[in-house]
Motif scaffolding. Structure first.
Motif, PDB file in Angstrom:
ATOM      1  N   GLY A 272      -3.089   0.462 -11.242  1.00  0.00           N
ATOM      2  CA  GLY A 272      -4.429   0.608 -10.697  1.00  0.00           C
ATOM      3  C   GLY A 272      -4.797  -0.572  -9.819  1.00  0.00           C
ATOM      4  N   ALA A 273      -4.284  -1.751 -10.157  1.00  0.00           N
ATOM      5  CA  ALA A 273      -4.568  -2.944  -9.358  1.00  0.00           C
ATOM      6  C   ALA A 273      -4.005  -2.809  -7.953  1.00  0.00           C
ATOM      7  N   SER A 274      -2.858  -2.141  -7.809  1.00  0.00           N
ATOM      8  CA  SER A 274      -2.283  -1.933  -6.478  1.00  0.00           C
ATOM      9  C   SER A 274      -3.243  -1.128  -5.609  1.00  0.00           C
ATOM     10  N   ARG A 275      -3.814  -0.089  -6.166  1.00  0.00           N
ATOM     11  CA  ARG A 275      -4.771   0.749  -5.409  1.00  0.00           C
ATOM     12  C   ARG A 275      -6.041  -0.031  -5.095  1.00  0.00           C
ATOM     13  N   ARG A 276      -6.528  -0.815  -6.058  1.00  0.00           N
ATOM     14  CA  ARG A 276      -7.744  -1.606  -5.820  1.00  0.00           C
ATOM     15  C   ARG A 276      -7.492  -2.663  -4.753  1.00  0.00           C
ATOM     16  N   ASN A 277      -6.316  -3.259  -4.791  1.00  0.00           N
ATOM     17  CA  ASN A 277      -5.984  -4.255  -3.769  1.00  0.00           C
ATOM     18  C   ASN A 277      -6.048  -3.636  -2.376  1.00  0.00           C
ATOM     19  N   TRP A 278      -5.407  -2.483  -2.205  1.00  0.00           N
ATOM     20  CA  TRP A 278      -5.384  -1.839  -0.892  1.00  0.00           C
ATOM     21  C   TRP A 278      -6.798  -1.512  -0.420  1.00  0.00           C
ATOM     22  N   ALA A 279      -7.625  -0.995  -1.311  1.00  0.00           N
ATOM     23  CA  ALA A 279      -8.999  -0.647  -0.942  1.00  0.00           C
ATOM     24  C   ALA A 279      -9.783  -1.888  -0.515  1.00  0.00           C
ATOM     25  N   ALA A 280      -9.461  -3.036  -1.109  1.00  0.00           N
ATOM     26  CA  ALA A 280     -10.204  -4.262  -0.812  1.00  0.00           C
ATOM     27  C   ALA A 280      -9.846  -4.862   0.542  1.00  0.00           C
ATOM     28  N   GLU A 293       3.740   5.898   1.430  1.00  0.00           N
ATOM     29  CA  GLU A 293       2.805   5.402   0.425  1.00  0.00           C
ATOM     30  C   GLU A 293       3.503   4.493  -0.581  1.00  0.00           C
ATOM     31  N   TRP A 294       4.733   4.840  -0.977  1.00  0.00           N
ATOM     32  CA  TRP A 294       5.435   4.013  -1.951  1.00  0.00           C
ATOM     33  C   TRP A 294       5.706   2.621  -1.388  1.00  0.00           C
ATOM     34  N   ARG A 295       5.975   2.525  -0.094  1.00  0.00           N
ATOM     35  CA  ARG A 295       6.204   1.212   0.517  1.00  0.00           C
ATOM     36  C   ARG A 295       4.900   0.408   0.541  1.00  0.00           C
ATOM     37  N   ARG A 296       3.811   1.087   0.826  1.00  0.00           N
ATOM     38  CA  ARG A 296       2.519   0.405   0.807  1.00  0.00           C
ATOM     39  C   ARG A 296       2.224  -0.143  -0.582  1.00  0.00           C
ATOM     40  N   HIS A 297       2.522   0.658  -1.616  1.00  0.00           N
ATOM     41  CA  HIS A 297       2.256   0.205  -2.977  1.00  0.00           C
ATOM     42  C   HIS A 297       3.044  -1.050  -3.327  1.00  0.00           C
ATOM     43  N   LEU A 298       4.235  -1.194  -2.799  1.00  0.00           N
ATOM     44  CA  LEU A 298       5.005  -2.393  -3.088  1.00  0.00           C
ATOM     45  C   LEU A 298       4.414  -3.620  -2.396  1.00  0.00           C
ATOM     46  N   LEU A 299       3.827  -3.451  -1.241  1.00  0.00           N
ATOM     47  CA  LEU A 299       3.202  -4.564  -0.537  1.00  0.00           C
ATOM     48  C   LEU A 299       1.863  -4.957  -1.147  1.00  0.00           C
ATOM     49  N   THR A 300       1.248  -4.029  -1.897  1.00  0.00           N
ATOM     50  CA  THR A 300      -0.020  -4.321  -2.569  1.00  0.00           C
ATOM     51  C   THR A 300       0.174  -4.551  -4.066  1.00  0.00           C
ATOM     52  N   ASP A 301       1.398  -4.416  -4.540  1.00  0.00           N
ATOM     53  CA  ASP A 301       1.746  -4.537  -5.946  1.00  0.00           C
ATOM     54  C   ASP A 301       1.329  -5.894  -6.508  1.00  0.00           C
ATOM     55  N   PRO A 302       0.569  -5.927  -7.611  1.00  0.00           N
ATOM     56  CA  PRO A 302       0.185  -7.216  -8.187  1.00  0.00           C
ATOM     57  C   PRO A 302       1.401  -7.925  -8.770  1.00  0.00           C
ATOM     58  N   GLN A 303       1.625  -9.140  -8.325  1.00  0.00           N
ATOM     59  CA  GLN A 303       2.771  -9.917  -8.790  1.00  0.00           C
ATOM     60  C   GLN A 303       2.337 -10.901  -9.866  1.00  0.00           C
ATOM     61  N   THR A 304       2.863 -10.751 -11.053  1.00  0.00           N
ATOM     62  CA  THR A 304       2.657 -11.739 -12.100  1.00  0.00           C
ATOM     63  C   THR A 304       3.752 -12.789 -11.965  1.00  0.00           C
ATOM     64  N   SER A 305       3.354 -14.049 -11.804  1.00  0.00           N
ATOM     65  CA  SER A 305       4.317 -15.135 -11.617  1.00  0.00           C
ATOM     66  C   SER A 305       5.243 -14.844 -10.442  1.00  0.00           C
ATOM     67  N   GLY A 306       4.632 -14.499  -9.303  1.00  0.00           N
ATOM     68  CA  GLY A 306       5.400 -14.179  -8.109  1.00  0.00           C
ATOM     69  C   GLY A 306       5.890 -15.420  -7.387  1.00  0.00           C
ATOM     70  N   GLY A 307       6.437 -15.194  -6.196  1.00  0.00           N
ATOM     71  CA  GLY A 307       7.029 -16.284  -5.434  1.00  0.00           C
ATOM     72  C   GLY A 307       6.027 -17.026  -4.569  1.00  0.00           C
ATOM     73  N   LEU A 308       6.540 -17.970  -3.802  1.00  0.00           N
ATOM     74  CA  LEU A 308       5.731 -18.716  -2.853  1.00  0.00           C
ATOM     75  C   LEU A 308       5.824 -18.066  -1.479  1.00  0.00           C
ATOM     76  N   LEU A 309       4.719 -18.083  -0.754  1.00  0.00           N
ATOM     77  CA  LEU A 309       4.690 -17.686   0.646  1.00  0.00           C
ATOM     78  C   LEU A 309       4.602 -18.975   1.448  1.00  0.00           C
ATOM     79  N   VAL A 310       5.596 -19.215   2.292  1.00  0.00           N
ATOM     80  CA  VAL A 310       5.771 -20.482   2.982  1.00  0.00           C
ATOM     81  C   VAL A 310       5.607 -20.285   4.490  1.00  0.00           C
ATOM     82  N   SER A 311       4.676 -21.022   5.090  1.00  0.00           N
ATOM     83  CA  SER A 311       4.496 -21.003   6.542  1.00  0.00           C
ATOM     84  C   SER A 311       5.085 -22.294   7.094  1.00  0.00           C
ATOM     85  N   CYS A 312       6.107 -22.146   7.930  1.00  0.00           N
ATOM     86  CA  CYS A 312       6.828 -23.335   8.391  1.00  0.00           C
ATOM     87  C   CYS A 312       7.200 -23.212   9.862  1.00  0.00           C
TER      88      CYS A 312
END
Length: 348
Positions: A272-280, A293-312
């Motif tokens: 449900g968090a994936s859907r709420r994220n997308w709506a937000a 839609e399945w690809r979108r859900h993976l990009l909005t998927d809530p990550q518990t203890s996920g990785g770092l996003l690095v801008s370099c």
């Protein structure tokens, strides 16, 4: 470890970072709250949705403070404690710091689970803190309707090594250090449908410390850091875009995924968090017209203890990526770039 007849994940309405308030609701709640105020030494407060607060001391050392806690996404108490501790400590690494100690935050439904399970949760958290080289120096516990566990963590760094989510620069490359799919794995765990080998993969990624953030912050070519957690990859990317006032372009095919993430998402194992994220996100995120839609859900998927996003710096991105992979993040990948423009995300 810590087996029981009670499934911890069934005692919570939503597990891990999936139980966070959705980003739209949180922004609304914080909109009328006062900023931290004109404190000269408060280098990072609540103005940019960053990962932790940073306070400068006289000698150029900075104190980093954060807290993070949630409900179970797994049934094993020891593993729950390890995941929650890894997730909480990650905020220190995401600011470029080194953790020095933690305090435990514990809420347990007295009478619903045994003291043995609670002990396993605490042991799991303490074992992960020991791996990070820090003590659990105290804490606080209360009786709650659902199990809750996490940490308040204190860290330090030099002032010049503080890395915010608000300093990405046009022309930068974006690197993601861990694969996506933790949320869909959590949904499968809850329904006892995770494929063979999936649980070990899940535990491996959610208990891998993001300590590489400390090393990255010493590199002047690394301009911004944030960790990817409950708001999903796109949500935390959007916070980076808004904080830095830049446009983010994501190359969908380059985004790394856990081994069973695509198959599970295709089969409807989404949160449900994936859907709420997308709506937000609203109109701040655009997708190709034919995006599944399945690809979108993976990009909005809530990550518990996920990785770092690095801008370099783009010209150093391959070297920085090699450093990250050598530190144990085998699936780390360059996933996009920063451009001049309004604070939005375009997925291509």
């Amino acid at each position: 470890m810590g087996g029981s007849t009670v499934r911890l994940s069934t005692l919570a309405h939503g597990g891990g970072c999936g139980c966070k308030l959705d980003p739209g609701v949180l922004r609304g709640l914080l909109a009328d709250q006062p900023m931290a105020g004109p404190f000269e030494r408060l280098l990072v407060g609540n103005e940019t949705s960053d990962d932790a607060a940073v306070w400068a001391l006289d000698d150029g050392t900075c104190v980093i403070a954060t807290t993070d806690f949630f409900t179970p996404m797994v049934d094993d108490g020891f593993d729950f404690g390890r995941i929650a501790a890894t997730n909480a400590i990650s905020d220190i690494y995401a600011m470029g710091g080194k953790p020095i100690m933690a305090l435990a935050i514990l809420g347990m439904p007295v009478g619903k689970i045994s003291s043995e399970i609670v002990a396993q949760i605490l042991k799991g958290g303490a074992s992960l803190c020991a791996e990070a080289g820090i003590p659990v120096a105290g804490g606080h516990s209360i009786d709650t309707p659902e199990p809750i566990y996490g940490l308040a963590v204190i860290g330090t760094c030099r002032r010049e090594e503080v890395r915010r989510n608000a300093d990405a620069r046009a022309g930068d490359a974006l690197i993601l250090t861990k694969p996506l799919g933790v949320g869909v794995y959590s949904a499968a765990i809850r329904r006892e449908a995770l494929p063979e080998g999936g649980y070990d993969e899940f535990i491996a990624t959610t208990t891998r410390l993001n300590r590489i953030g400390t090393e990255l912050a010493r590199d002047p070519n690394v301009h911004a850091l944030t960790d990817v957690t409950g708001f999903g990859f796109l949500g935390h990317g959007l916070e980076l875009a808004r904080g830095s006032d830049v446009s983010v372009v994501i190359e969908a095919d380059a985004v790394p995924l856990l081994a069973h993430a695509e198959a599970l998402a295709r089969d409807g194992f989404v949160t449900g968090a994936s859907r709420r994220n997308w709506a937000a996100y609203g109109e701040a995120v655009t997708l190709p017209a034919d995006f599944s839609e399945w690809r979108r859900h993976l990009l909005t998927d809530p990550q518990t203890s996920g990785g770092l996003l690095v801008s370099c710096a783009a010209e150093r991105a391959e070297t920085i990526l090699s450093t990250i992979r050598d530190a144990g993040f085998a699936q780390a990948a360059i996933v996009g770039r920063i451009e001049t423009g309004p604070p939005v995300i375009a997925v291509v």
